[in-house]
Write an enzyme that holds these catalytic residues in place. Structure first.
Site, short mmCIF file in Angstrom:
data_model
loop_
_atom_site.label_atom_id
_atom_site.label_comp_id
_atom_site.label_asym_id
_atom_site.label_seq_id
_atom_site.Cartn_x
_atom_site.Cartn_y
_atom_site.Cartn_z
N GLU A 61 32.08 11.44 28.16
CA GLU A 61 32.28 12.43 27.08
C GLU A 61 33.77 12.69 26.86
O GLU A 61 34.22 12.93 25.73
CB GLU A 61 31.57 13.75 27.39
CG GLU A 61 30.06 13.64 27.64
CD GLU A 61 29.20 13.28 26.42
OE1 GLU A 61 29.74 13.19 25.29
OE2 GLU A 61 27.98 13.07 26.61
N GLU B 275 26.64 22.67 12.71
CA GLU B 275 26.56 21.21 12.55
C GLU B 275 26.29 20.72 11.14
O GLU B 275 25.32 20.02 10.89
CB GLU B 275 25.55 20.63 13.55
CG GLU B 275 25.75 19.13 13.74
CD GLU B 275 25.21 18.59 15.05
OE1 GLU B 275 24.97 19.38 15.99
OE2 GLU B 275 25.03 17.37 15.13
N ASN C 115 28.89 13.18 17.96
CA ASN C 115 27.82 12.21 18.21
C ASN C 115 28.32 10.78 18.30
O ASN C 115 27.53 9.84 18.37
CB ASN C 115 26.77 12.29 17.09
CG ASN C 115 25.99 13.59 17.17
OD1 ASN C 115 25.71 14.09 18.25
ND2 ASN C 115 25.66 14.14 16.02
N HIS D 268 21.67 7.05 22.56
CA HIS D 268 20.39 7.73 22.83
C HIS D 268 19.24 6.75 22.86
O HIS D 268 18.33 6.85 23.69
CB HIS D 268 20.12 8.81 21.80
CG HIS D 268 20.81 10.10 22.12
ND1 HIS D 268 21.22 10.98 21.15
CD2 HIS D 268 21.17 10.65 23.30
CE1 HIS D 268 21.80 12.03 21.72
NE2 HIS D 268 21.80 11.84 23.03
N HIS E 261 22.95 9.16 30.83
CA HIS E 261 23.50 9.49 29.52
C HIS E 261 24.90 8.90 29.34
O HIS E 261 25.21 8.29 28.31
CB HIS E 261 23.52 11.02 29.35
CG HIS E 261 24.04 11.47 28.03
ND1 HIS E 261 23.35 11.27 26.85
CD2 HIS E 261 25.19 12.08 27.68
CE1 HIS E 261 24.05 11.76 25.85
NE2 HIS E 261 25.18 12.25 26.32
#
Ligand SMILES: NC(=O)c1ccc[n+]([C@@H]2O[C@H](COP(=O)([O-])OP(=O)(O)OC[C@H]3O[C@@H](n4cnc5c(N)ncnc54)[C@H](O)[C@@H]3O)[C@@H](O)[C@H]2O)c1
Ligand SMILES: [Zn+2]
Length: 339
Positions: A172, A224, A232, A239, A249
């Protein structure tokens, strides 16, 4: 105690960066607070919880479900939690999502705060007010958007964080750098997981920089409609792979970012896909992997980001600058086949 307050549409959140868990008592009243954590965090940091009313739940995504919320709620009733009670989630993203959710529904909403203990929760999950639970195969299907009243950062928790979880956090962090912060990208290029693990100040600064980066994106777009969608990046294909290939993840979005960078080269003239993959590898993350392209496409078609016959895809224009492009499903199918 030094704090930074960030305002959101109908609340504000106090951030205590580079702080210590021992200061929690100065932020929340021990008498009216209830700490909620998971078994792993409790096991590794038992002494920290002394003197706090504590509810311990089982660890892992499997337990981010209504059943656990119900268990917490019945303990809250036993502990006579009322409208003056503050719930404090101490843990990774599973705990912060779950505690934010319970605090949003218990007595139609009570006060809550977080002490994120995983790298991912520090830089991502605890920020932004999204909370919720999984239902059957659907992740985060039920929940709400509600901000915590405070976030307390104590990076010494990370000493007990398992290696795999560092990778999830760095995936991330690399995402943040790729979409918003070219100079952080350069900093990451000169370091590694080990250098951050060894240098407390470097790590605390990186955590803070990422937490602020995400906070600012959310502040601009809490619900959002635009900019928040940039977060994203790598997550559309990611995903799909996470579900199909049973990947963590972080690993899944790492592969997702690799392919999103390559798609960016085709569609926006982006030139640095190689730099992205090099950095991901440097942080022990996977880049290319064999996957069933048709299956991935089938999953994408069902993705919640789909709008009509097209899909919103986050692409890079250059390192530190991303944008959303609406791609017709037909074109996306062709692109994925050619990956
Ligand atoms: N709300 C949001 O905006 C948002 C954003 C990203 C992710 N999330 C959610 O966050 C969750 C993933 O978060 P996560 O990766 O932190 O998962 P997690 O909470 O399951 O933590 C990962 C593992 O590390 C352990 N752990 C955490 N801190 C530790 C510590 N200091 N020492 C030892 N062990 C520790 C946990 O017990 C768990 O086993 C997912 O459910 C995801 O949906 C939410
Ligand atoms: Zn993610």
């Amino acid at each position: 105690m030094k704090k930074t307050t960030y305002k959101f549409s109908n609340s504000s959140v106090d951030y205590y960066f580079d702080n210590s868990f021992s200061n929690l008592k100065n932020i929340a009243d021990k008498k009216t607070s209830i700490v909620i954590t998971d078994e792993n965090v409790f096991h590794d940091h038992q002494n920290k919880f002394q003197g706090w009313k504590t509810i311990v739940v089982k660890a892992g995504e499997k337990y981010k479900v209504q059943f656990t919320a119900d268990l917490i709620i019945s303990q809250l009733i036993q502990l006579e939690a009322d409208r003056k009670t503050t719930l404090i989630g101490v843990g990774g993203g599973v705990i912060t999502d779950l505690v934010g959710y319970v605090a949003s529904v218990y007595l139609r909403g009570i006060n809550f705060g977080f002490v994120p203990t995983s790298l991912l929760a520090m830089v991502d999950a605890s920020i932004g007010g999204k909370n919720g639970i999984d239902v059957a195969i659907y992740k985060n299907l039920v929940g709400s958007i509600r901000q915590p009243s405070f976030l307390l950062y104590d990076t010494s928790f990370l000493k007990t964080l398992p290696d795999d979880e560092w990778e999830n956090g760095f995936a991330e962090i690399i995402k943040h750098a790729s979409i918003k912060d070219a100079s952080m990208f350069k900093e990451l290029e000169t370091n590694s997981i080990e250098t951050y693990q060894k240098n407390k100040k470097l790590l605390a600064d990186l955590v803070k920089r990422n937490a602020i980066l995400k906070t600012k994106v959310v502040q601009k777009d809490e619900f959002e409609k635009g900019d928040r969608k940039l977060l994203n990046f790598g997550h559309t294909i990611g995903h799909a792979l996470e579900n199909l290939n049973q990947l963590s993840h972080g690993r899944a979005i790492s592969i997702g970012m690799t392919h999103a960078s390559i798609i960016s080269e085709k569609l926006t003239g982006f030139k640095d896909a190689k730099r992205i993959t090099k950095l991901l590898l440097q942080y022990d993350l996977p880049t290319f992997t064999d996957f069933d392209k048709q299956k991935v496409f089938e999953v994408l078609k069902m993705d919640k980001k789909r709008e009509r016959k097209e899909i919103n895809f986050v692409l890079l224009q250059k390192i530190g600058k991303a944008r959303i492009k609406t791609i017709p499903l037909k074109q996306l199918e062709k692109i994925i086949r050619e990956l």
